[in-house]
Design a protein around this motif. Sequence first.
Motif, PDB file in Angstrom:
ATOM      1  N   GLY A  45      74.730  37.471  24.600  1.00 42.90           N
ATOM      2  CA  GLY A  45      73.713  37.737  25.532  1.00 42.90           C
ATOM      3  C   GLY A  45      74.469  38.566  26.878  1.00 42.90           C
ATOM      4  O   GLY A  45      73.744  38.864  27.866  1.00 42.90           O
ATOM      5  N   ARG A 196      71.573  49.004  29.574  1.00 44.05           N
ATOM      6  CA  ARG A 196      70.984  47.742  30.148  1.00 44.05           C
ATOM      7  C   ARG A 196      69.798  47.276  29.345  1.00 44.05           C
ATOM      8  O   ARG A 196      69.493  46.356  28.891  1.00 44.05           O
ATOM      9  CB  ARG A 196      70.326  48.212  31.436  1.00 44.05           C
ATOM     10  CG  ARG A 196      70.126  46.735  32.429  1.00 44.05           C
ATOM     11  CD  ARG A 196      69.146  47.126  33.703  1.00 44.05           C
ATOM     12  NE  ARG A 196      69.670  48.109  34.571  1.00 44.05           N
ATOM     13  CZ  ARG A 196      70.079  47.814  35.940  1.00 44.05           C
ATOM     14  NH1 ARG A 196      70.105  47.019  36.158  1.00 44.05           N
ATOM     15  NH2 ARG A 196      70.570  49.055  36.544  1.00 44.05           N
ATOM     16  N   SER A 197      68.916  48.362  28.817  1.00 47.93           N
ATOM     17  CA  SER A 197      67.606  48.041  27.953  1.00 47.93           C
ATOM     18  C   SER A 197      68.435  47.559  26.563  1.00 47.93           C
ATOM     19  O   SER A 197      67.454  46.485  25.893  1.00 47.93           O
ATOM     20  CB  SER A 197      66.945  49.165  27.785  1.00 47.93           C
ATOM     21  OG  SER A 197      67.184  50.082  26.819  1.00 47.93           O
ATOM     22  N   ALA A 199      70.912  45.824  26.337  1.00 49.40           N
ATOM     23  CA  ALA A 199      71.220  44.229  26.391  1.00 49.40           C
ATOM     24  C   ALA A 199      70.070  43.490  26.615  1.00 49.40           C
ATOM     25  O   ALA A 199      70.105  42.518  26.069  1.00 49.40           O
ATOM     26  CB  ALA A 199      72.136  44.297  27.767  1.00 49.40           C
ATOM     27  N   ALA A 200      68.977  44.003  27.034  1.00 50.81           N
ATOM     28  CA  ALA A 200      67.753  43.344  27.249  1.00 50.81           C
ATOM     29  C   ALA A 200      67.013  42.879  25.803  1.00 50.81           C
ATOM     30  O   ALA A 200      66.397  42.021  25.774  1.00 50.81           O
ATOM     31  CB  ALA A 200      66.746  44.042  28.291  1.00 50.81           C
ATOM     32  N   ARG A 201      67.471  43.630  24.921  1.00 54.52           N
ATOM     33  CA  ARG A 201      67.047  43.435  23.533  1.00 54.52           C
ATOM     34  C   ARG A 201      67.670  42.454  22.783  1.00 54.52           C
ATOM     35  O   ARG A 201      67.655  42.154  21.737  1.00 54.52           O
ATOM     36  CB  ARG A 201      66.901  44.717  22.758  1.00 54.52           C
ATOM     37  CG  ARG A 201      65.601  45.771  23.293  1.00 54.52           C
ATOM     38  CD  ARG A 201      66.133  47.055  22.659  1.00 54.52           C
ATOM     39  NE  ARG A 201      65.090  48.103  23.544  1.00 54.52           N
ATOM     40  CZ  ARG A 201      64.123  48.487  22.985  1.00 54.52           C
ATOM     41  NH1 ARG A 201      63.696  48.198  21.604  1.00 54.52           N
ATOM     42  NH2 ARG A 201      63.255  49.423  23.685  1.00 54.52           N
ATOM     43  N   ASP A 220      77.538  41.069  33.574  1.00 58.15           N
ATOM     44  CA  ASP A 220      77.656  39.720  34.174  1.00 58.15           C
ATOM     45  C   ASP A 220      78.893  39.095  34.563  1.00 58.15           C
ATOM     46  O   ASP A 220      79.089  38.674  35.567  1.00 58.15           O
ATOM     47  CB  ASP A 220      77.229  38.681  33.105  1.00 58.15           C
ATOM     48  CG  ASP A 220      75.884  39.071  32.347  1.00 58.15           C
ATOM     49  OD1 ASP A 220      74.797  38.763  33.019  1.00 58.15           O
ATOM     50  OD2 ASP A 220      75.742  39.591  31.240  1.00 58.15           O
TER      51      ASP A 220
END
Length: 252
Positions: A45, A196-197, A199-201, A220
């Motif tokens: 994540g 970013r999107s 990673a958000a998935r 992070d």
Amino acid sequence: MTLSTPTPPPSATSRPGPLLSVRGVTAFYDEFQALWGVDLEVREGEVVTLLGANGAGKTTTLRVISGLLRPPSGGVRFAGREITGLPAHRIVELGIAHVPEGRQLFPLMSVEENLLLGGRVARVRARRPANLERMVELFPILGERRHQAAGTLSGGEQQMLAIARALMSEPRLLLLDEPSLGLAPRVTEEVFATVRSIAARGVTVLLVEQNVLEALEISDRGYVIEHGRIVRAGAAAELARDAAIREAYLGL
Ligand SMILES: Nc1ncnc2c1ncn2[C@@H]1O[C@H](COP(=O)(O)OP(=O)(O)OP(=O)(O)O)[C@@H](O)[C@H]1O
Ligand SMILES: [Mg+2]
């Protein structure tokens, strides 16, 4: 885990290991030693950035992880298993996708053909048509250019295609080598928004970037590599504030 399984007491709960762990890795190009015992880890994540000057060993590190280069010493573990020395296609099957420096598309093949090549691994082959549709939804421009030769796309579109091709293998870990290289600032922003999107998935990302501050902003944690050795590690926000890093990589 089933719902009836009692929750173990905190003392018995072992923290799951990192998704990726690189330990003491060395690498050579003939006589030249490019990596001198690289240690890094990426937890599920996370978005982690690997920073470093030209020639520091960033690409080499990614090549060892994805099995393109075999380290004579040290090891790589992924999802709880040793993957050191496995051939690259096995590593893709296990869930690591590498978007290489310079994109490495097949310029004469169509956008769709390039995407389909990314979905050839056995683990996902049955879902290839569905994944293709998912990718053209996620990247509408690729849908519009679907039957066009990849070489006719703009630099930004080619980078999106390279990322989408990697996602066709449904990776748990995505390795991105300088995705914004050679792109205009506005397009660079789009690439970062895409990362970013992704990673958000739920896809874990290990990113190599020249745009240090932008990369740290979506990360992070980060590592700094110099002459084949990791010399700093820390929270992304902390590295972005660090005077030595700002001076070395941003000329501030
Ligand atoms: N195919 C190769 N043959 C010989 N030396 C190589 C080869 N590829 C890389 N090197 C050397 O290994 C070192 C690390 O290279 P690497 O490509 O990993 O750096 P990098 O951090 O990705 O740099 P860049 O920011 O320029 O992409 C450099 O000194 C480079 O010259
Ligand atoms: Mg490189």
